[in-house]
Design an enzyme around this catalytic site. Structure first.
Site, PDB file in Angstrom:
ATOM      1  CG  ASN A  63      -6.556  -0.618   0.865  1.00 31.25           C
ATOM      2  OD1 ASN A  63      -5.821  -0.165  -0.017  1.00 31.25           O
ATOM      3  ND2 ASN A  63      -6.086  -1.102   1.994  1.00 31.25           N
ATOM      4  CG  HIS A 102      -3.225   3.720   1.832  1.00 31.25           C
ATOM      5  ND1 HIS A 102      -3.633   3.280   0.596  1.00 31.25           N
ATOM      6  CD2 HIS A 102      -3.290   2.637   2.663  1.00 31.25           C
ATOM      7  CE1 HIS A 102      -3.915   1.990   0.671  1.00 31.25           C
ATOM      8  NE2 HIS A 102      -3.730   1.579   1.909  1.00 31.25           N
ATOM      9  CB  CYS A 134      -0.953  -0.001   1.191  1.00 24.68           C
ATOM     10  SG  CYS A 134      -2.127  -1.352   1.136  1.00 24.68           S
TER      11      CYS A 134
HETATM   12  N1  ACO Z   1     -18.921  -8.298   8.079  1.00 23.81           N
HETATM   13  C1  ACO Z   1     -19.502  -8.559   9.257  1.00 23.81           C
HETATM   14  N2  ACO Z   1     -18.823  -8.927  10.356  1.00 23.81           N
HETATM   15  C2  ACO Z   1     -17.483  -9.017  10.243  1.00 23.81           C
HETATM   16  C3  ACO Z   1     -16.806  -8.770   9.042  1.00 23.81           C
HETATM   17  C4  ACO Z   1     -17.588  -8.390   7.924  1.00 23.81           C
HETATM   18  N3  ACO Z   1     -17.037  -8.104   6.736  1.00 23.81           N
HETATM   19  N4  ACO Z   1     -15.486  -8.948   9.232  1.00 23.81           N
HETATM   20  C5  ACO Z   1     -15.332  -9.299  10.521  1.00 23.81           C
HETATM   21  N5  ACO Z   1     -16.538  -9.354  11.139  1.00 23.81           N
HETATM   22  C6  ACO Z   1     -16.829  -9.682  12.524  1.00 23.81           C
HETATM   23  C7  ACO Z   1     -15.779 -10.568  13.150  1.00 23.81           C
HETATM   24  O1  ACO Z   1     -16.027 -11.913  12.852  1.00 23.81           O
HETATM   25  C8  ACO Z   1     -15.969 -10.262  14.615  1.00 23.81           C
HETATM   26  O2  ACO Z   1     -17.076 -10.980  15.083  1.00 23.81           O
HETATM   27  P1  ACO Z   1     -17.088 -11.618  16.571  1.00 23.81           P
HETATM   28  O3  ACO Z   1     -16.979 -10.447  17.484  1.00 23.81           O
HETATM   29  O4  ACO Z   1     -18.389 -12.318  16.618  1.00 23.81           O
HETATM   30  O5  ACO Z   1     -15.886 -12.513  16.622  1.00 23.81           O
HETATM   31  C9  ACO Z   1     -16.354  -8.780  14.631  1.00 23.81           C
HETATM   32  O6  ACO Z   1     -16.808  -8.478  13.293  1.00 23.81           O
HETATM   33  C10 ACO Z   1     -15.226  -7.867  15.011  1.00 23.81           C
HETATM   34  O7  ACO Z   1     -14.095  -8.237  14.225  1.00 23.81           O
HETATM   35  P2  ACO Z   1     -12.754  -7.426  14.320  1.00 23.81           P
HETATM   36  O8  ACO Z   1     -11.786  -7.946  13.308  1.00 23.81           O
HETATM   37  O9  ACO Z   1     -12.300  -7.357  15.734  1.00 23.81           O
HETATM   38  O10 ACO Z   1     -13.287  -6.003  13.859  1.00 23.81           O
HETATM   39  P3  ACO Z   1     -12.601  -4.612  13.962  1.00 23.81           P
HETATM   40  O11 ACO Z   1     -13.426  -3.691  14.741  1.00 23.81           O
HETATM   41  O12 ACO Z   1     -11.144  -4.694  14.296  1.00 23.81           O
HETATM   42  O13 ACO Z   1     -12.689  -4.109  12.451  1.00 23.81           O
HETATM   43  C11 ACO Z   1     -11.313  -3.933  10.500  1.00 23.81           C
HETATM   44  C12 ACO Z   1     -12.055  -4.869  11.443  1.00 23.81           C
HETATM   45  C13 ACO Z   1     -12.329  -3.051   9.783  1.00 23.81           C
HETATM   46  C14 ACO Z   1     -10.555  -4.772   9.484  1.00 23.81           C
HETATM   47  C15 ACO Z   1     -10.341  -3.050  11.322  1.00 23.81           C
HETATM   48  O14 ACO Z   1      -9.548  -3.837  12.172  1.00 23.81           O
HETATM   49  C16 ACO Z   1      -9.465  -2.250  10.451  1.00 23.81           C
HETATM   50  O15 ACO Z   1      -9.906  -1.360   9.768  1.00 23.81           O
HETATM   51  N6  ACO Z   1      -8.142  -2.493  10.454  1.00 23.81           N
HETATM   52  C17 ACO Z   1      -7.245  -1.857   9.571  1.00 23.81           C
HETATM   53  C18 ACO Z   1      -6.996  -2.787   8.473  1.00 23.81           C
HETATM   54  C19 ACO Z   1      -6.833  -2.146   7.141  1.00 23.81           C
HETATM   55  O16 ACO Z   1      -7.290  -1.089   6.831  1.00 23.81           O
HETATM   56  N7  ACO Z   1      -6.139  -2.886   6.312  1.00 23.81           N
HETATM   57  C20 ACO Z   1      -5.944  -2.509   4.983  1.00 23.81           C
HETATM   58  C21 ACO Z   1      -4.585  -2.827   4.562  1.00 23.81           C
HETATM   59  S1  ACO Z   1      -3.409  -2.029   5.529  1.00 23.81           S
HETATM   60  C22 ACO Z   1      -3.430  -0.528   5.104  1.00 23.81           C
HETATM   61  O17 ACO Z   1      -3.723  -0.276   4.001  1.00 23.81           O
HETATM   62  C23 ACO Z   1      -3.120   0.485   6.121  1.00 23.81           C
END
Ligand code: ACO
Length: 321
Positions: free
Chosen positions: A278, A248, A114
């Site tokens: 993304n 980004h 990224c």
């Molecule tokens: N739809 C519905 N529910 C979902 C989904 C989905 N697509 N994905 C995960 N869940 C559920 C999980 O199973 C979990 O359920 P549970 O509590 O019953 O176990 C719940 O949602 C919470 O999951 P988490 O992974 O803890 O959710 P979080 O609040 O951390 O959000 C996310 C996840 C959006 C990926 C967040 O961590 C994030 O934005 N991280 C940054 C990652 C990113 O942007 N990466 C891109 C590449 S890196 C970069 O470019 C910087």
């Protein structure tokens, strides 16, 4: 007067097919509400079989050349930032060179996921300033849809495909024009936080994206705020001198939290994550092109670009347009 890399033109390209969160929810156990609340994403473009990192990158490059008033024959350097090359080799940059009909020049790919566009921009800036070329095409192009695990709802909803490109030209200018500062970082000890579980030398397969989302989120906000502080210190200007920040586009919450740490108002942040999701190395040049074309970014503006991605790698650049 100093020889500097000046932004001469921008371009972008998106696959024909646009997929909404509701459409995605028919294939994956997710919802529009969950995706919007956690990420700000509403749509992403997904490449059809005839659309590749190479074809999208070439389309974006043609737009950037047109905006710059240059021909492919003027280009002495092509750098493509991508984690999803058309082939393991040759470099997608050489394929794009052939598609554009550009004659003998320097052409290679940069792999920093990224933050790839920031890495490519920084390399192009150095090569232009030291005379390796006079005009460069810097392209970020990705087809992440091809390396997503469509069964993994925690990752597949986050990404999209697309390409963005800029033309940079070396010119003798005053100290307040062109690329003024760039900063790059990598911390390889975090390579397991965001990676692809395959590759030519390990599994002999392409693999799929794997991510520890919460850890990525935490590091992204800290690293991006820190590198933005570094580049602004390099140019000796306060954060409120920034006219536009082009971040980004991974997650609206990361973008908002970073802007807040710097005390930058939301109105100065270019946001496309809602429309494109993304697009990895393509996200910064795609957003930059949008804001140049709709007239927000104008000649004389101080623009800051930043990105963070797998590795971890991250970086930022300051330019006076
Ligand atoms: N739809 C519905 N529910 C979902 C989904 C989905 N697509 N994905 C995960 N869940 C559920 C999980 O199973 C979990 O359920 P549970 O509590 O019953 O176990 C719940 O949602 C919470 O999951 P988490 O992974 O803890 O959710 P979080 O609040 O951390 O959000 C996310 C996840 C959006 C990926 C967040 O961590 C994030 O934005 N991280 C940054 C990652 C990113 O942007 N990466 C891109 C590449 S890196 C970069 O470019 C910087």
């Amino acid at each position: 007067m100093t020889r500097r890399a000046i932004l001469k033109g921008t371009g972008s390209a998106l696959p024909r097919t646009r997929v909404s969160n509701d459409e995605l929810a028919k294939r994956v156990d997710t919802s529009d509400e969950w995706i919007v609340e956690r990420t700000g994403i509403r749509f992403r473009h997904i490449a059809e079989p005839d659309e590749t990192t190479g074809t999208l990158g070439a389309d974006a490059a043609r737009e950037a050349l047109k905006a710059a008033g240059l021909d492919a024959a003027d280009i002495g350097l092509i750098i493509v930032a991508t984690a999803t090359p058309d082939n393991t080799f040759p470099a997608t940059a050489t394929k794009i060179q052939a598609m554009l009909g550009a004659p003998d020049c320097i052409a290679f790919d940069v792999a920093a996921v990224c933050s790839g566009f920031l890495y490519a921009l920084s390399v192009a800036d150095s090569m232009l300033r030291t005379g390796a070329a006079n005009h460069a095409l810097v392209i970020g192009s990705e087809t992440f849809s091809r390396i997503l695990d469509w069964e993994d709802r925690a990752t597949c909803v986050l990404f999209g495909d697309g390409a963005g490109a800029v033309v940079l030209s070396a010119e003798e200018v005053g100290d307040d024009r062109g690329i003024l500062a760039t900063r790059l970082h990598a911390e390889g000890q975090y390579c397991d936080m965001l990676y692809v579980d395959g590759g030519p030398s390990t599994t002999g397969t392409v693999g799929h994206v794997r991510m520890q989302g919460r850890e990525v989120f935490r590091h992204a906000v800290t690293n991006l705020a820190s590198v933005l502080g570094e580049v602004m210190a390099d140019v000796g200007l306060p954060a409120d001198a920034i006219d536009w920040i082009v971040p980004h586009q991974a997650n609206k919450r990361i973008i908002d939290a970073t802007a807040k740490k710097l005390g930058l108002p939301a109105e100065r942040v270019v946001l496309t994550v809602d429309q494109h999701a993304n697009t990895s190395a393509a996200s910064v040049p795609l957003a930059l092109d949008l804001a140049v074309r709709d007239g927000r970014i104008k000649r004389g503006d101080l623009v800051v670009l930043e990105a963070m991605g797998g590795g971890f790698t991250w970086g930022a650049a300051v330019l006076r347009v």
